[in-house]
Design an enzyme around this catalytic site. Sequence first.
Site, mmCIF file in Angstrom:
data_model
loop_
_atom_site.group_PDB
_atom_site.id
_atom_site.type_symbol
_atom_site.label_atom_id
_atom_site.label_comp_id
_atom_site.label_asym_id
_atom_site.label_seq_id
_atom_site.Cartn_x
_atom_site.Cartn_y
_atom_site.Cartn_z
ATOM 1 C CB CYS A 30 -0.934 -0.072 1.208
ATOM 2 S SG CYS A 30 -1.554 1.497 1.804
ATOM 3 C CB CYS A 33 0.568 1.825 4.146
ATOM 4 S SG CYS A 33 -1.151 1.331 4.028
#
Lengths: 102, 286
Positions: A30, A33
């Site tokens: 991600c 993230c």
Amino acid sequence: MSLQVTEATFQQEVLAAQGPVLVDFWAPWCGPCRMLGPVIEEVAGEVKDAKICKVNVDENPDLAGKYQINAIPALMVFKGGKVVASAMGVQSKSTILEMLKK
Amino acid sequence: MFDTIIIGAGPAGCSAALYLCRGNAKVLLLTHGGSSLLKAHALENYYGLTSISGSNLYKQGLEQVRRLGATVQEEEVIDLSYDDKFVLQTNAGSYTSKTLIMATGSVRTTLPLPGLKELEGKGVSYCAVCDGFFFRKKKVAVLGNGAFALHEAAVLEPLAATTTLLTDGKNIPAGSNLPGVDKKIAALEGTMHLTGIKFADGSRLDLDGLFVALGTADTNALARKLGLVLENNYLTVDKEMHTNIPGVFAAGDCIGGLNQVATAVGEGAIAGMEALKFIRARAQHI
């Protein structure tokens, strides 16, 4: 530094903890993230009265399911085993510090 | 590889491009062809200009940066990511850069659909690449009917049990092989989590996930894909126009404030100079 928490340690490290616990639900694939990661570490280096944890949702799908995580990064603040604040997406350091005060 | 890719060719984007080009940087300006400036019939509050039409000023701004050597492409950005460099995918190709300037313009008001805001993160998502993983073997839909919506649908289709295109009353695009519903949407259903969509004609569709991809990818959608911090749908920047991501700057209406040409030009100049500084510092470091 933040603490990596798993399904095996979540009860002890997060739910049974004294004081507030911030949990960052993330995954290595991600992109956003990865952008949030350094901010989480900065918060972990600064706050003394809260625990800063990370849960890899790939490796801990049951936890992601239990807390109905279907967008990451997702942040949750636990107090006494209960979720008292949550936010979806990348947040600024000041927002995270505010969440910890709730 | 470009030194800087600027998304948006209004006053903020062109002003940033101007400073970067004059600083010898290799610049790509991407625009979907629109700007709120084009709507201004007569602009009479900009320094040195008694009166000028918005469309005329817009054209002159583009002409100026073209002359200085910027590459201008009329393409729609449908995806962006960072992996040592910024990677932007458009409806026509893919580009990479060392820095990125968001000059994406005024923030679009979200669709006033009952339940949409409340179900964000509870089945409603704005980024297929980020969140598609959570909807494996589930029923999802993409809301939209442009290149951006089709791109999001293509990401979801291999993962989800079903992927439906919802156009909310608009035409289903010709290039789509997905099941599509062109009925107007009345509301989203579900309290703890999205359970379905109710259409204006009273019919409904069971859904686990709804990916919002209306029109062209706006500030909000692009920010979520990259991980930029938003506050009230505006990008958060410091005084030097730095966002939370090193190498990403933002200027103009997308950061909020006065929404004036004068402020957009000033912010664009700062963003351009800061991007230049970033590129030069990195070149020295290497």
